[in-house]
Scaffold this motif. Sequence first.
Motif, PDB file in Angstrom:
ATOM      1  N   TYR A  14       0.887  -1.165   0.000  1.00  0.00           N
ATOM      2  CA  TYR A  14       0.000   0.000   0.000  1.00  0.00           C
ATOM      3  C   TYR A  14       0.926   1.217   0.000  1.00  0.00           C
ATOM      4  O   TYR A  14       1.671   1.414   0.970  1.00  0.00           O
ATOM      5  CB  TYR A  14      -0.898   0.019   1.235  1.00  0.00           C
ATOM      6  CG  TYR A  14      -1.972  -1.043   1.197  1.00  0.00           C
ATOM      7  CD1 TYR A  14      -3.040  -0.954   0.306  1.00  0.00           C
ATOM      8  CD2 TYR A  14      -1.929  -2.138   2.063  1.00  0.00           C
ATOM      9  CE1 TYR A  14      -4.030  -1.918   0.269  1.00  0.00           C
ATOM     10  CE2 TYR A  14      -2.925  -3.106   2.027  1.00  0.00           C
ATOM     11  CZ  TYR A  14      -3.966  -2.982   1.121  1.00  0.00           C
ATOM     12  OH  TYR A  14      -4.952  -3.939   1.085  1.00  0.00           O
ATOM     13  N   ALA A  19       2.271  -4.383   3.225  1.00  0.00           N
ATOM     14  CA  ALA A  19       1.375  -4.977   4.226  1.00  0.00           C
ATOM     15  C   ALA A  19       1.704  -6.462   4.337  1.00  0.00           C
ATOM     16  O   ALA A  19       1.492  -7.097   5.371  1.00  0.00           O
ATOM     17  CB  ALA A  19      -0.071  -4.796   3.811  1.00  0.00           C
ATOM     18  N   ARG A  38       0.612  -9.993  15.609  1.00  0.00           N
ATOM     19  CA  ARG A  38       0.094  -8.826  16.336  1.00  0.00           C
ATOM     20  C   ARG A  38      -0.861  -8.039  15.445  1.00  0.00           C
ATOM     21  O   ARG A  38      -0.932  -8.287  14.245  1.00  0.00           O
ATOM     22  CB  ARG A  38       1.267  -7.915  16.729  1.00  0.00           C
ATOM     23  CG  ARG A  38       2.217  -8.545  17.718  1.00  0.00           C
ATOM     24  CD  ARG A  38       3.417  -7.659  17.871  1.00  0.00           C
ATOM     25  NE  ARG A  38       3.024  -6.400  18.499  1.00  0.00           N
ATOM     26  CZ  ARG A  38       3.149  -6.143  19.796  1.00  0.00           C
ATOM     27  NH1 ARG A  38       3.686  -7.034  20.592  1.00  0.00           N
ATOM     28  NH2 ARG A  38       2.781  -4.992  20.298  1.00  0.00           N
ATOM     29  N   GLY A  40      -2.045  -5.535  12.933  1.00  0.00           N
ATOM     30  CA  GLY A  40      -1.339  -4.886  11.836  1.00  0.00           C
ATOM     31  C   GLY A  40      -0.242  -5.734  11.215  1.00  0.00           C
ATOM     32  O   GLY A  40       0.513  -5.266  10.364  1.00  0.00           O
ATOM     33  N   GLY A  42      -0.492  -8.252   9.194  1.00  0.00           N
ATOM     34  CA  GLY A  42      -0.749  -8.609   7.801  1.00  0.00           C
ATOM     35  C   GLY A  42      -1.670  -9.809   7.633  1.00  0.00           C
ATOM     36  O   GLY A  42      -1.839 -10.322   6.521  1.00  0.00           O
ATOM     37  N   LYS A  43      -2.297 -10.256   8.710  1.00  0.00           N
ATOM     38  CA  LYS A  43      -3.145 -11.461   8.664  1.00  0.00           C
ATOM     39  C   LYS A  43      -4.360 -11.260   7.751  1.00  0.00           C
ATOM     40  O   LYS A  43      -4.629 -12.068   6.865  1.00  0.00           O
ATOM     41  CB  LYS A  43      -3.624 -11.839  10.084  1.00  0.00           C
ATOM     42  CG  LYS A  43      -2.506 -11.989  11.094  1.00  0.00           C
ATOM     43  CD  LYS A  43      -3.017 -12.316  12.476  1.00  0.00           C
ATOM     44  CE  LYS A  43      -3.853 -11.236  13.131  1.00  0.00           C
ATOM     45  NZ  LYS A  43      -3.135  -9.990  13.444  1.00  0.00           N
TER      46      LYS A  43
END
Length: 305
Positions: A14, A19, A38, A40, A42-43
């Motif tokens: 992005y 990401a 955690r 953010g 990227g899951k």
Amino acid sequence: MNYAIETENLSKKYGESFALENVSLHIPCGRIYGLLGRNGAGKTTAMRLILGLAAPTSGRIKLFGRELANSDQSSYLRIGSSIETPGFYPELTAAENLSVFARLRGKVNKKAISQVLDLVGLPQNKKKFAEYSLGMKQRLALARSMMHDPELLILDEPTNGLDPIGIAEMRQLIKTLSCECKKTVLVSSHQLSEIEQLADWIGIIHRGKLLEECSYEELKQKERSGVRICTANRDRVIRFLTEKMGLEKCVILGNNEIEVRDQTCSSLEINKRLFQAGLEVSQIWILHSSLERHFQELTGGEGIA
Ligand SMILES: Nc1ncnc2c1ncn2[C@@H]1O[C@H](COP(=O)(O)OP(=O)(O)OP(=O)(O)O)[C@@H](O)[C@H]1O
């Protein structure tokens, strides 16, 4: 091994930020795969790319052994998903909501709706969605993803916001879907304990990168023990341990604390040698390392949750 999902160097950018960066996932058929990271990490991005909800910047995705091609979307019919906050009509009941979504898919099978509501443990009464608890909403989201009896379920943080009992129930439900209904499940969470109790395979994702991917058994083997020493003579003790006893992995934890991660020597032996050398130790104990510490090491000290 047969994989329901394989990604190869999957990346999503992005602007200037990744990401997801060169992520190669392998989700075995019939297993529960926990994607742990955690907030953010990227899951959700990984799941969105797999589901075709966003286009990758680069990399490849295979579903059920077949490369995803723009012209062939048939693999998506074999997947059910619940990603981000699913929207439902507040004034409709669970069965009515599912009926609307079934109609969008082309056909309404009342029996299938009733069965799936039974499966997720939702009562088929007149209660409207607006009156549902969060746990019931999560169950309905799961029911929606299951309605067409998919082989693969992709669930983004299905226990988010649930109380401990709700979490345990959702975990049991996912296990049932895997063990009894033979579904492959890709589930994400930022809770280490959650993934530890649920998944057979685990992928650890951090800042867009996959740091580790292994079976639960392999991960368990990485748990290791050490010896923790509390002493007022920290610097002298550490010199003794390294120079006289040849223990290499000694880490200073605080003013008075040392951890010996070298497993070549027992706590008894360490205690005896320190005592003989006149080095006072106020406490010494064996430490059974948790997976959490393994993750902290992997993520450079940040830990998971
Ligand atoms: N549409 C977008 N535009 C810009 N940045 C985005 C977009 N979607 C995600 N990101 C960024 O990509 C990174 C990964 O986000 P992602 O939602 O995949 O993480 P996550 O592991 O699912 O986190 P969480 O557990 O908080 O949902 C974050 O830094 C996020 O801000």
